[in-house]
Enzyme design. Structure first.
Site, mmCIF file in Angstrom:
data_model
loop_
_atom_site.group_PDB
_atom_site.id
_atom_site.type_symbol
_atom_site.label_atom_id
_atom_site.label_comp_id
_atom_site.label_asym_id
_atom_site.label_seq_id
_atom_site.Cartn_x
_atom_site.Cartn_y
_atom_site.Cartn_z
ATOM 1 N N GLU A 1 0.548 -1.220 0.206
ATOM 2 C CA GLU A 1 -0.090 0.254 -0.013
ATOM 3 C C GLU A 1 0.528 1.345 -0.050
ATOM 4 O OE1 GLU A 1 -3.669 0.304 2.887
ATOM 5 O OE2 GLU A 1 -3.464 2.354 2.543
ATOM 6 N N ARG A 26 -7.344 2.110 13.266
ATOM 7 C CA ARG A 26 -8.027 1.338 13.085
ATOM 8 C C ARG A 26 -8.526 0.571 14.511
ATOM 9 N NH1 ARG A 26 -11.293 -1.185 9.320
ATOM 10 N NH2 ARG A 26 -11.368 0.481 7.582
ATOM 11 N N PHE A 85 -5.434 -4.113 9.207
ATOM 12 C CA PHE A 85 -4.738 -2.792 9.494
ATOM 13 C C PHE A 85 -5.040 -2.325 11.005
ATOM 14 C CE2 PHE A 85 -4.795 1.745 8.149
ATOM 15 C CZ PHE A 85 -4.184 2.070 6.833
ATOM 16 N N THR A 139 -10.989 5.287 6.444
ATOM 17 C CA THR A 139 -11.014 5.946 8.074
ATOM 18 C C THR A 139 -10.675 7.466 7.365
ATOM 19 O OG1 THR A 139 -9.107 5.208 9.253
ATOM 20 C CG2 THR A 139 -11.327 3.489 10.096
ATOM 21 N N ALA A 174 -7.961 -1.475 2.497
ATOM 22 C CA ALA A 174 -9.254 -0.631 3.021
ATOM 23 C C ALA A 174 -10.848 -2.343 2.881
ATOM 24 C CB ALA A 174 -10.042 0.776 3.527
ATOM 25 N N GLU A 207 -10.315 -8.659 4.125
ATOM 26 C CA GLU A 207 -9.867 -8.465 5.482
ATOM 27 C C GLU A 207 -10.587 -8.896 6.832
ATOM 28 O OE1 GLU A 207 -9.535 -4.081 4.593
ATOM 29 O OE2 GLU A 207 -7.676 -4.251 5.717
HETATM 30 N N1 MTE Z 1 -5.983 -11.443 -1.349
HETATM 31 C C1 MTE Z 1 -5.077 -11.789 -2.172
HETATM 32 N N2 MTE Z 1 -5.178 -12.626 -2.770
HETATM 33 N N3 MTE Z 1 -4.287 -10.841 -2.405
HETATM 34 C C2 MTE Z 1 -3.818 -9.947 -0.976
HETATM 35 O O1 MTE Z 1 -2.680 -9.491 -1.337
HETATM 36 N N4 MTE Z 1 -5.194 -8.329 0.026
HETATM 37 C C3 MTE Z 1 -5.961 -8.488 1.063
HETATM 38 C C4 MTE Z 1 -7.233 -8.246 0.944
HETATM 39 N N5 MTE Z 1 -7.081 -9.976 -0.384
HETATM 40 C C5 MTE Z 1 -4.823 -9.133 -0.704
HETATM 41 C C6 MTE Z 1 -6.250 -10.773 -1.070
HETATM 42 C C7 MTE Z 1 -6.233 -6.865 1.083
HETATM 43 S S1 MTE Z 1 -4.815 -6.100 2.648
HETATM 44 C C8 MTE Z 1 -6.476 -6.048 1.373
HETATM 45 S S2 MTE Z 1 -7.336 -4.592 2.328
HETATM 46 C C9 MTE Z 1 -8.022 -6.647 0.325
HETATM 47 O O2 MTE Z 1 -7.663 -7.845 -0.322
HETATM 48 C C10 MTE Z 1 -8.097 -5.887 -0.625
HETATM 49 O O3 MTE Z 1 -8.928 -5.673 -1.531
HETATM 50 P P1 MTE Z 1 -10.483 -5.390 -2.105
HETATM 51 O O4 MTE Z 1 -10.356 -3.797 -2.202
HETATM 52 O O5 MTE Z 1 -10.577 -5.478 -3.227
HETATM 53 O O6 MTE Z 1 -10.565 -6.557 -0.997
HETATM 54 MO MO1 MOS Z 2 -5.532 -4.070 3.356
HETATM 55 S S1 MOS Z 2 -3.835 -3.565 4.787
HETATM 56 O O1 MOS Z 2 -6.382 -2.498 3.711
HETATM 57 O O2 MOS Z 2 -4.186 -3.493 2.146
#
Ligand code: MTE
Ligand code: MOS
Length: 765
Positions: free
Chosen positions: A226, A304, A338, A434, A503, A706
């Site tokens: 990020e 958070r 987070f 947030t 997020a 998440e």
């Molecule tokens: N799933 C996979 N396969 N790889 C990833 O890097 N990142 C996670 C989650 N699922 C991730 C994942 C994180 S930290 C977040 S914030 C969300 O996916 C981001 O994607 P979204 O906002 O489309 O759910």
């Molecule tokens: Mo996910 S920790 O908000 O990239």
């Protein structure tokens, strides 16, 4: 629908940064990083490294053309160390050579002399030394001071949770190609293309429009890209502009592990007060966040933690304070959840402390205090469309909790060497950034003359399936088949000023923007159809790539409609912008409605502990989860399974260890243990709660990235409860991860004074 990249992934055809065909003359970068965690740089000697074969240039802070600064929330992070170093692994110089191995070989010839200072690696020590990223933040609800007097039971204790390595399969990396007008095109493995563009602009002293950032997909991000994809991209861009050659910089695994930050370790103190009927009357907590050397995203992660400090419970009096402690470690950063998981772990530890002292299973207290419709969170927002109890009850019934209880009890009575335990883990996770301003997104869609469509958004695909969900949005709104739809790369020239994909809001925000774009295109096309078919527009719809009139298929097909629209000079492209309505949050008063909605669920986890070896298995994780109305159950199940296993890893086996000098000891996969297929629970059941979805969720399908990670906390408590079956009274710290070593210590180790405090009831009545 499966993930749209399933086939190309399987065939090895999907493109990542390392797969981009190289432009002639490309140079390769290696980063020389600080060997000390704290001190001032007395001398940096690059002369002999410069003489090494193939070396073209070595850049240090004085070569940064703009501002030597890449901090996002606070400007406290130099791109390359200048004068002093603040953590081991901090980038000091960039070596550029004709091959990668030449760049890495030259690295060993750079000499640095540092007047070392004693590093701080511990969050409490940093607080004591006054080393804070910013002043502490406090969320408050009701009046805890008054409330203690109404409590029948009060307990105090301490809970610690460790860091976590992201271990994305694709390491950090970027490829920079110098362009016309002094600009640069960057291929970056980042969750935040705009953040890379902005930081590059500042460090290179270039306007943002001269920097194009392009992201096809990531081999995992998990929050680790990020903010922390930025330095490598900026360095590659700087190398490209300074040499006039393309520069590729991809970190090796051990460099990545050493140089980048991880999930924040937390060390916290809590106090919980309950009434006679076990309702929680008051909760007080002090979080010590180990932020690392610079702010990075720590202030937002800290916030958070406060948002989620009461997890899925309704508690009328809360006083939660969080300290962002500056230490000499790599800047810790976003990691799935987070900061929320760290907050919830303390809440669950507090409940467990009370339960053990009162001789009840923690689930009795948990169930008694679940959020209800209208319950107020410590930040003022009220729970609405609240499914906390609903999920819990469904889980109890569907997975026959009563039977499980007696089964485990019977097993433990007969089994001297293996004990079983179970836990319940309800979760409640708020969806939205947030920081309210980040809750916006844009989409650009083009319908081409043959009726095929390409679209761009700010969403970054990192395995979570957001692109697949976006394709579904187009399919649904325009009735197009999958084969007609192309997801373009995420590119700052097509989607500008984007929020990072984070997020869990990526699909909601970008999906809503894309939906708006498609609806606008549909409206224009149906207007054309209305004049062609001589029917009122409100009787027309699109279905199966055909115009339907009052439910009847017409002769007008999609391709002909598109061609006719072009003949009439109708715009076949659309850019749309979406901003989540209803959101507001005042970070002075810590009050507002920061979240579009909450996601709920409950997991029941069963674990077995081998009392001889201290090893354990997480046998079963059984979940009832609120997906809203899942638009893609295959992907949502995958996200839930992956999140749970990642959460179990954090809570039970992944141990990030720095020594007192700030050196990462768990610096490779031989010393850092992540869950493998054998660590996955044999039973992993996920039931989709049957509910109406939320209108702010894309196609009423709730964000899923998440929240499931936090079910992993249940594994910690299932193991703990199994240990309790062997040693019911022995003082035992709340310290995650619960490794086999800690399990053995819990069973047979000496009792520390500090640990015993956690169990002493300070009853006042
Ligand atoms: N799933 C996979 N396969 N790889 C990833 O890097 N990142 C996670 C989650 N699922 C991730 C994942 C994180 S930290 C977040 S914030 C969300 O996916 C981001 O994607 P979204 O906002 O489309 O759910
Ligand atoms: Mo996910 S920790 O908000 O990239």
């Amino acid at each position: 629908m499966k993930h749209i990249d399933s086939k190309t992934h399987t065939r090895g055809q999907s493109t990542y940064v390392d797969d981009i065909p190289l432009v002639e003359g490309t140079l390769f970068g290696a980063v020389f990083d600080s060997p000390s965690a704290a001190g001032s740089i007395i001398d940096l000697n690059i002369e002999s490294a410069l003489q090494m074969p193939g070396v073209v240039a070595i850049l240090t802070w004085s070569d940064v053309p703009g501002v030597n600064e890449i901090g996002n929330i606070f400007p406290d992070e130099p791109l390359l160390a200048e004068g002093s170093v603040h953590y081991m692994g901090q980038p000091v110089a960039l070596i550029l050579a004709e091959t990668e191995s030449q760049a890495r070989a030259a690295r060993a010839h750079i000499k640095i002399e540092i007047a070392e200072e004693k590093p701080i690696v511990d969050a409490r020590a940093a607080r004591a030394a006054g080393q804070l990223i910013h002043p502490p933040r406090t969320f408050q609800l009701g009046d805890t001071e008054k409330a203690w007097a109404q409590c029948a039971h009060i307990f105090e204790g301490r809970a610690e949770s460790g860091g976590q390595e992201h271990l994305y399969i694709e390491t950090q990396g970027a490829y920079a190609i110098p362009g016309e007008y002094g600009g640069v095109k960057l291929f970056s493995s980042t969750q935040g293309p705009t953040q890379v563009q902005k930081a590059t602009s500042r460090a290179l002293g270039l306007p943002m429009h001269l920097i194009e950032v392009d992201v096809a997909r990531l081999g995992g991000g998990f929050g680790g890209k990020e903010d922390q994809a930025t330095p490598w991209a900026v360095l590659a861009a700087m190398g490209a502009l300074s040499t006039g050659k393309p520069v590729k910089l991809v970190l090796h695994r051990m460099d990545d592990m050493r140089m980048t930050g991880k999930r924040h370790p937390y060390d916290s103190d809590f106090k919980i007060g309950l009434a006679k009927d076990l309702s929680i009357v008051a909760f007080q907590v002090q979080f010590h966040q180990n932020a690392g050397a610079v702010a990075d995203l720590s202030p937002a992660v800290l916030e958070r933690t406060l948002f989620h400090c009461t997890n899925s419970y309704s508690i009328p009096n809360v006083l939660a304070t969080a300290w962002p402690c500056r230490t000499n470690l790599p800047p810790n950063t976003a990691f799935r959840g987070f900061g929320g998981p760290q907050g919830m772990f303390v809440m669950e530890s507090a409940i467990s402390t009370a339960a053990e002292a009162l001789g009840v299973h923690p689930s009795v207290i948990q169930k008694k205090n679940l959020l209800q419709e209208g319950s107020q969170f410590p930040y003022g927002q009220k729970a609405s469309q609240c499914h906390a109890e609903h999920c819990w009850q469904e889980a109890e019934e569907a997975y026959q909790l009563e039977a499980l209880r007696s089964e485990i009890q019977a097993f433990n009575e007969k089994s001297p060497l293996v004990k079983k335990g179970y836990s319940l883990m309800p979760i409640c996770f708020g969806i939205s950034f947030t920081k309210t301003a980040l809750n916006q997104a844009s989409a650009l869609a083009h319908i081409y003359l043959d009726g095929s469509l390409g679209f761009s958004t700010g969403a970054v695909e990192m395995g979570q399936g957001v692109n697949t969900k976006l394709v579904q949005v187009v399919e649904k709104t325009l009735s197009l088949r999958r084969a007609k739809i192309k997801v373009e790369t995420t590119n700052t020239t097509r989607a500008a000023n984007t929020s990072p994909t984070a997020a869990s809001a990526g699909a909601d925000l970008n999906g809503k923007a894309l939906e708006k774009a498609c609806l606008a295109l549909r409206e224009r096309l149906l207007r054309v159809a209305s004049s062609l078919l001589k029917k009122p527009q409100d009787q027309l719809t699109l279905k199966n790539e055909t115009v339907y009139c009052q439910g009847q298929a017409s002769q007008l097909h999609w391709e002909d409609l598109v061609a006719a629209a072009w003949e009439r000079r109708i715009n076949l492209s659309q850019q749309s912008h979406y901003a989540t309505p209803t959101l507001h949050f005042n970070s002075e008063t810590n009050r507002g409605e920061p979240f579009a909605y909450h996601v709920y669920g409950t997991a029941i986890t069963t674990a077995s502990v081998d009392l001889v070896r201290g090893t354990y298995t997480v046998d079963k994780v059984q979940v009832v989860h609120d997906f809203g109305e899942s638009m893609n159950p295959v992907i949502d199940r995958g996200q839930t399974e992956g999140g749970i296993v990642q959460g179990i890893g954090w809570m039970t086996m992944e141990e990030v260890i720095y020594n007192e000098k700030g050196r990462l000891l768990t610096n490779a996969l031989s010393t850092y243990k992540v869950p493998d297929i054998y660590a996955v629970p044999k039973t992993l059941d996920i039931k989709f709660l049957k509910v109406e979805g939320h209108s702010l969720a894309i196609m009423k399908s709730k964000a899923v990235g998440e929240p499931p990670l936090m079910y992993g906390i249940g594994a910690y408590f299932a193991i703990r409860n199994a240990i309790r079956a062997a040693v019911p009274q022995k003082p035992m710290a709340y310290s995650a991860p619960m490794t086999p070593e800690k399990t053995l210590l819990a069973l047979y180790g000496p009792i520390h004074q500090e640990q015993s405090q956690g169990l002493s009831e300070k009853a006042i009545n």
